[in-house]
Design a protein around this motif. Structure first.
Motif, short mmCIF file in Angstrom:
data_model
loop_
_atom_site.label_atom_id
_atom_site.label_comp_id
_atom_site.label_asym_id
_atom_site.label_seq_id
_atom_site.Cartn_x
_atom_site.Cartn_y
_atom_site.Cartn_z
N ALA A 120 2.85 -6.57 0.07
CA ALA A 120 1.57 -7.19 0.86
C ALA A 120 0.79 -5.69 1.49
CB ALA A 120 2.08 -7.74 2.20
N LEU A 121 1.70 -4.81 1.87
CA LEU A 121 1.12 -3.59 2.45
C LEU A 121 0.14 -2.65 1.18
CD1 LEU A 121 3.35 -2.15 5.15
CD2 LEU A 121 1.41 -3.36 5.62
N TYR A 122 1.03 -2.87 0.00
CA TYR A 122 0.39 -2.01 -1.05
C TYR A 122 -0.95 -2.84 -1.49
CZ TYR A 122 3.82 1.27 -2.48
OH TYR A 122 4.50 2.38 -2.70
N VAL A 123 -0.81 -4.16 -1.75
CA VAL A 123 -2.01 -5.02 -1.86
C VAL A 123 -3.07 -4.70 -1.03
CG1 VAL A 123 -2.97 -7.21 -2.44
CG2 VAL A 123 -0.70 -6.60 -3.18
N ALA A 124 -2.78 -5.05 0.30
CA ALA A 124 -3.79 -4.76 1.28
C ALA A 124 -4.49 -3.32 1.32
CB ALA A 124 -3.12 -4.79 2.79
N ILE A 164 -9.53 -5.27 5.36
CA ILE A 164 -9.16 -6.67 5.91
C ILE A 164 -8.51 -7.48 4.78
CG2 ILE A 164 -9.66 -8.69 7.10
CD1 ILE A 164 -12.07 -7.16 8.42
N THR A 165 -7.18 -7.80 5.09
CA THR A 165 -6.55 -8.71 4.02
C THR A 165 -5.77 -9.85 5.08
OG1 THR A 165 -5.95 -6.77 2.54
CG2 THR A 165 -4.82 -8.69 2.35
N ALA A 166 -6.31 -11.06 4.24
CA ALA A 166 -5.78 -12.31 5.01
C ALA A 166 -4.79 -13.13 3.87
CB ALA A 166 -6.66 -13.29 5.25
N LEU A 167 -3.44 -13.16 4.06
CA LEU A 167 -2.64 -13.62 3.25
C LEU A 167 -2.41 -15.09 3.36
CD1 LEU A 167 0.53 -11.30 4.24
CD2 LEU A 167 -1.02 -10.95 2.36
N LYS A 168 -2.12 -15.71 2.21
CA LYS A 168 -1.97 -17.26 1.95
C LYS A 168 -0.79 -17.64 2.73
CE LYS A 168 -2.38 -20.70 -1.28
NZ LYS A 168 -2.38 -21.01 -2.92
N ASP A 169 0.25 -16.81 2.62
CA ASP A 169 1.42 -17.20 3.30
C ASP A 169 2.06 -15.86 3.92
OD1 ASP A 169 1.66 -20.03 2.48
OD2 ASP A 169 1.95 -18.95 0.67
N GLU A 170 2.40 -16.16 5.23
CA GLU A 170 2.76 -15.08 5.98
C GLU A 170 4.20 -14.24 5.31
OE1 GLU A 170 5.55 -16.91 9.45
OE2 GLU A 170 3.32 -17.27 9.54
N TYR A 199 -2.17 -11.31 8.69
CA TYR A 199 -3.41 -10.49 8.79
C TYR A 199 -3.21 -9.11 8.92
CZ TYR A 199 -4.44 -15.32 10.29
OH TYR A 199 -4.25 -16.81 10.20
N ILE A 200 -3.73 -8.22 7.64
CA ILE A 200 -3.29 -7.03 7.67
C ILE A 200 -4.77 -6.06 7.42
CG2 ILE A 200 -2.51 -5.10 6.29
CD1 ILE A 200 -0.57 -7.18 5.11
N PHE A 201 -4.86 -5.31 8.59
CA PHE A 201 -6.20 -4.49 8.91
C PHE A 201 -5.66 -2.97 8.62
CE2 PHE A 201 -6.48 -8.15 11.43
CZ PHE A 201 -7.78 -8.51 11.02
N THR A 202 -5.67 -2.56 7.44
CA THR A 202 -5.51 -1.18 6.95
C THR A 202 -6.31 -0.06 7.46
OG1 THR A 202 -4.33 -2.20 5.01
CG2 THR A 202 -4.66 0.15 5.06
N LEU A 203 -6.19 0.86 8.30
CA LEU A 203 -6.79 1.83 8.95
C LEU A 203 -6.52 3.08 8.19
CD1 LEU A 203 -9.11 2.87 11.19
CD2 LEU A 203 -6.93 2.88 12.50
N SER A 204 -7.79 3.77 7.82
CA SER A 204 -7.69 5.15 7.24
C SER A 204 -8.33 5.99 8.53
CB SER A 204 -8.41 5.57 6.18
OG SER A 204 -8.24 6.83 5.92
N ALA A 205 -7.87 6.89 9.41
CA ALA A 205 -8.78 7.74 10.30
C ALA A 205 -8.63 9.14 9.78
CB ALA A 205 -8.12 7.39 11.58
N VAL A 206 -9.64 10.06 9.95
CA VAL A 206 -9.61 11.35 9.64
C VAL A 206 -9.44 12.30 10.81
CG1 VAL A 206 -11.10 11.48 7.80
CG2 VAL A 206 -12.23 11.81 10.11
N ASP A 207 -9.47 12.01 12.13
CA ASP A 207 -8.80 12.46 13.44
C ASP A 207 -8.66 11.40 14.27
OD1 ASP A 207 -11.43 11.67 14.45
OD2 ASP A 207 -12.31 13.73 14.08
N ASN A 208 -8.38 11.90 15.74
CA ASN A 208 -7.91 11.22 16.64
C ASN A 208 -9.31 10.36 17.33
OD1 ASN A 208 -5.32 11.27 16.28
ND2 ASN A 208 -5.01 12.83 17.99
N PHE A 249 -9.97 -15.80 12.84
CA PHE A 249 -8.71 -16.16 12.10
C PHE A 249 -8.82 -17.38 11.45
CE2 PHE A 249 -7.14 -13.20 15.59
CZ PHE A 249 -6.67 -11.99 14.74
N THR A 250 -9.55 -18.11 12.09
CA THR A 250 -9.56 -19.57 11.30
C THR A 250 -10.69 -19.26 10.06
OG1 THR A 250 -9.70 -20.96 13.34
CG2 THR A 250 -10.78 -21.89 11.40
N LEU A 251 -11.78 -18.29 10.23
CA LEU A 251 -12.45 -17.98 9.18
C LEU A 251 -11.89 -17.11 8.07
CD1 LEU A 251 -15.27 -17.45 7.93
CD2 LEU A 251 -15.43 -15.25 9.35
N LEU A 252 -10.95 -16.16 8.49
CA LEU A 252 -9.95 -15.76 7.51
C LEU A 252 -9.17 -16.47 6.63
CD1 LEU A 252 -9.00 -12.44 9.49
CD2 LEU A 252 -10.67 -12.50 7.61
#
Length: 703
Positions: A577-581, A634-640, A651-660, A680-683
């Motif tokens: 799931a994390l790889y796909v997200a 933003i990734t919404a899984l069909k099943d948790e 629901y997985i929100f993968t973040l990439s940050a270049v600094d703090n 979340f209903t929309l997702l």
């Protein structure tokens, strides 16, 4: 009096004007009007009253120009001496606000003595109508705390109400007054007029006891504590069963703060068990924590600090490099916050509005961080406490390079504690990278530092600093761009007269006498620019500072694209799931594959650190682990899926940050969306990523 005229009286406005003229002997009317919140005629009246004092002392009066005021050095020295001695109390007239507080202090201090109307009239030197008006205003204010001033022929005037609320009101007015310039003047005035208490002895006793028990409180807290103790000493022998029953926990009796409280009160012949516990709680709400000391309450506070720290990292997308050092700093700051909340002690944060204005995104993240902690206290955490913690996190995040160029040496005096000290140090270091900065230190420490220094920066104006005969610059811990520019100009001129402030109006008046000005505002601006040397090195330096401090921040829509949104995703494991997200971010070269591998490895080592709320994950790693750009998926899984067999995620929100810093505005916006169930209903129901993106776009703009 031997026929000698009595010395002229001064009021609060005149006193404050004198202080401002000591700080800056060259001042424009506009600057004083703004600083003192007075009209031009009120400023002129205060100057005239100050001049009567100078004339009676045989000193040069304040020089009045077309639009400016100049205080001679000899007159400045006279005022420095005059304001630091008790002579000032004999000529001072209280304002209406000060009279109101004075009435409260009398009823508080003389709680066992008979107070008649004549006692108040003699003390305040006003007519009966004025006194009744002042007392009515005080009663209206006290009514909000269910306190009243009762009167009977037998007992005179008395404060009636909950003892906790009476003491709370005293603390609140002292905190508010001590957060301003001229902090303790009214209280010194009261003690001069009403009390024989040896204030110096009380300060010395408190300081000795604090040192004996190795309790660390900052300079301002020390002053507040001592003054409150002076006023509360007559009341501390009162029986206060309710307080004792509410807070009589074994942990408190084992703390060094309780030992301090017992020993301190014994010096004043107070053996009251209610007073010992009260002063212990009061000190716990002031004293800095030390994570290295194994205090009886360490495990409780440390567990909360862990929860706050981890939740902040989750919500902010920041992973601190030196986690242990950062947690120790947070512990020292949070321990007094915990006890202020626990004992319902007041807090006054004068920087609150400015912190919210300068760090709106981080403030929102910290507010969200603290929500689970509120449940423990059964009450909302005051906004002023949230902004204190925001300031602390901001100081943790600020990382500047050290500069070792041996040039001017500046000493920073900041009596307000660790959060604002760290901020003001970093602000000044960014503004003056070529300068060696000592501190921050407290006012008393100036006398003990062996290293020589050229200039003094202070967050709180103090007459003692001006007696050092060094240039003194008053700075806000958080400076606007304009304040930074003005500070650079002032420092490079070493406090000499700034032409913009003092001579432009004079020049305009001369030009008007000999010709017609077609465009007054344009000419005024050009004169300002010329006289200030806008093309000079100092202006270029100031512009560089502005640019350096206005690095672009990203909003949510800057880092989120429709192609980064995935809906109805199926997955056989949490790792998959994390790889796909993360896949869309890898494809767009926002992150490398190593980034997601690091997240999975960290999760296996530390547990599901990225789960920020029920079924919501914000996976992220440090920039050096494979960040190429700022981005959010933003990734919404069909099943948790269940992480490590115990934590469900959908629901997985993968973040990439270049600094703090650059991504914090985007995270603050994301946090606001996570509070909406309809998101979340929309997702769950949407079929097209564009639909989700459009919804986010609409609701971010609406917010």
């Amino acid at each position: 009096m031997g026929g000698k005229h009595p010395m002229a009286s001064i009021d609060q406005r005149t006193f404050q004007l004198i202080e401002k003229m000591i700080e800056q002997p060259f001042n424009t009317a506009q600057h004083l009007m703004k600083q003192l919140s007075l009209s031009k005629s009120q400023v002129e009246y205060a100057v005239s009253k100050a001049n009567v004092l100078l004339q009676e002392a045989g000193k040069t009066p304040i020089e009045i120009g077309l639009n400016n005021f100049i205080l001679a050095e000899s007159s400045r020295n006279y005022f420095l001496d005059f304001l630091s001695k008790e002579d000032v109390f004999s000529v001072y007239e209280l304002s209406g606000e000060e009279r109101k507080k004075y009435i409260f202090l009398m009823t508080l201090y003389y709680h066992e003595e008979y107070l008649s109307i004549n006692h108040f009239l003699d003390a305040l030197q006003v007519g009966k109508t004025t006194l009744i008006g002042d007392m009515k205003k005080l009663e209206e204010e006290l009514q909000r705390l269910h306190i009243e001033i009762s009167y009977s022929r037998k007992e005179g005037y008395r404060l009636q109400g909950d003892e906790a609320e009476i003491r709370y009101y005293l603390m609140r007015i002292i905190f508010e007054d001590f957060s301003k310039n001229n902090a303790h003047f009214l209280y010194d005035y009261f003690l001069y007029r009403e009390s024989t208490v040896d204030k110096k002895r009380i300060f010395a006793v408190v300081e000795n006891e604090l040192n004996h028990y190795h309790i660390n409180i900052v300079e301002n807290r020390m002053n507040e504590f001592c003054y409150m103790l002076v006023f509360l000493l007559p009341r501390l022998n009162k029986t206060w069963t309710e307080f004792y029953q509410n807070y009589s926990f074994q942990t408190f009796f084992e703390t060094k703060e309780y030992q301090f409280s017992t020993s301190l009160l014994a010096q004043f012949q107070i053996e009251n068990k209610y007073a010992k516990l009260y002063v212990c709680g009061w000190m716990l709400g002031m004293a800095m924590g030390d994570a290295k000391q194994n205090s009886p309450d360490y495990s409780i506070i440390d567990e909360l600090v862990d929860r706050i720290f981890e939740r902040f990292e989750l919500l902010s997308g920041i992973r601190f490099k030196d986690e242990s050092a950062a947690k120790q700093q947070l512990y020292s700051h949070f321990r007094p916050v915990y006890y202020r909340l626990f004992f319902h002690l007041p807090i006054v944060n004068v920087l609150h509005k400015k912190i919210v204005q300068e760090f709106p995104d981080m403030y929102q993240i910290v507010q969200e961080t603290m929500k689970p902690i509120e449940v423990l206290f059964g009450t909302e955490i005051p906004n002023e406490e949230v902004s204190f913690l925001t300031l602390h996190f901001a100081s943790l995040i600020d990382e500047y390079d050290e500069y070792q160029v041996q040039q001017k040496i500046g000493v920073i005096v900041c009596p307000n504690g660790i959060g604002s000290s760290a901020i003001v140090y970093n602000e000044l270091k960014s503004v003056f990278p070529e300068m060696i900065l000592i501190g921050p230190i407290e006012t008393n420490a100036l006398e003990t530092i062996s290293q020589s220094y050229d200039i003094v920066f202070t967050t709180v104006p103090n007459i003692r600093l001006y007696a050092l005969k060094k240039p003194v610059f008053v700075v806000n811990p958080i400076m606007s761009i304009d304040e930074k520019y003005r500070l650079v100009q002032a420092v490079q001129n070493e406090g000499k007269t700034q032409y913009e402030d003092y001579h432009v109006e004079d020049l305009l008046a001369i030009i008007k006498k000999h010709g017609t000005i077609m465009e007054v505002p344009a000419l005024k601006k050009e004169l300002n620019d010329y006289l200030q040397g806008r093309s000079s090195k100092s202006y270029n330096h100031a512009c560089q500072i502005v640019n350096r401090n206005k690095q672009a921040e990203f909003n949510l829509l800057d880092i989120l694209k429709p192609e980064f949104i995935q809906l109805q995703v199926t997955s056989r494991s949490w790792e998959e799931a994390l790889y796909v997200a993360a896949a869309p971010l890898v494809d767009a070269r926002v992150i490398t594959r190593h980034y997601i591998e690091k997240i999975i490895q960290t999760t296996r080592n530390e547990g599901p650190y990225m789960v920020i709320t029920e079924k919501v994950a914000l996976p992220h790693a440090r920039p050096e682990d494979g960040t190429l750009k700022v981005g959010l998926g933003i990734t919404a899984l069909k099943d948790e899926v269940v992480i490590l067999g115990k934590t469900p995620v959908k629901y997985i929100f993968t973040l990439s940050a270049v600094d703090n810093k650059k991504h914090l505005a985007a995270i603050a916006e994301l946090v606001s969306l996570l509070d909406r169930p309809e998101f979340f209903t929309l997702l769950d129901q949407a079929k097209d990523p564009q639909e989700v993106y459009a919804w986010v776009e609409q609701h971010i703009e609406t917010d």
